[in-house]
Design a protein around this motif. Structure first.
Motif: not given
Length: 182
Positions: A13-18, A82-86
């Motif tokens: 989640g932190r990686a996706l936010d960045y 796709k990031a949200c789906a992941l």
């Protein structure tokens, strides 16, 4: 590296936010810009990122298939979706270990590896658009993942050679140098 699946999902989640924040600076006129990834242009990197998100999301179902796409239209929106789906796929109870190309991987390690790849490519996007460092706490959490998952066999294929940096260098500098990025 010892971790649990919930801890890896939090790291993801932190990686996706960045990375989502880095993607905000991408628009069509920038797709030909060079990235730190060898001969790849920003458009190529976005295609790779989308394919990676597909693979990591499929892994939540226990198996990964290879899908290739070759267009850049709508890439950023597709990557964000796709990031949200992941994140959603791995936030539900998972399959346990995952088969990837015949290898049996622990889910926690796989999700932490996804966080590492997503962060590294988020940084690559930033370098091609508006430079932004990897947050120190995220980089520090990803360093053990990098040391566990990036082998000498990956050098020259997925990553460049590790670059020398002082031990006292900030975590983001040490992480990027280990991944062959300056």
């Amino acid at each position: 590296m010892t971790t649990t699946l919930p801890a890896s999902v939090e790291l993801l989640g932190r990686a996706l936010d960045y990375t989502r924040a880095r993607l905000n600076d991408v628009h069509g006129g920038l797709l030909d810009r060079p990235t730190p990834c060898g001969d790849w242009r920003l458009g190529d990197l976005l295609v790779h990122m989308e394919d990676s998100l597909d693979a990591f999301t499929e892994a939540a179902g226990g198996r990964v298939e290879v899908h290739l796409t070759h267009t850049t239209e709508g890439r950023v929106a597709a990557i964000e979706e796709k990031a949200c789906a992941l994140l959603g796929a791995w936030s539900r109870p998972g399959p346990g270990d995952v088969l990837v190309g015949g290898l049996d991987l622990a889910s926690a390690v796989l999700v932490a590896t996804a966080a590492l790849e997503i962060t590294a490519h988020g940084w690559d996007v930033a370098e091609a658009t508006t430079p932004a460092p990897v947050p120190s706490d995220l980089a520090a959490a990803l360093l053990p993942v990098a040391h566990l998952t990036v082998s000498q066999a990956d050098r020259g294929v997925r990553f460049g050679p590790a670059l020398p940096v002082p031990d006292e260098a900030p975590a983001d500098v040490r992480l990027l140098a280990f991944l062959g990025r300056a």
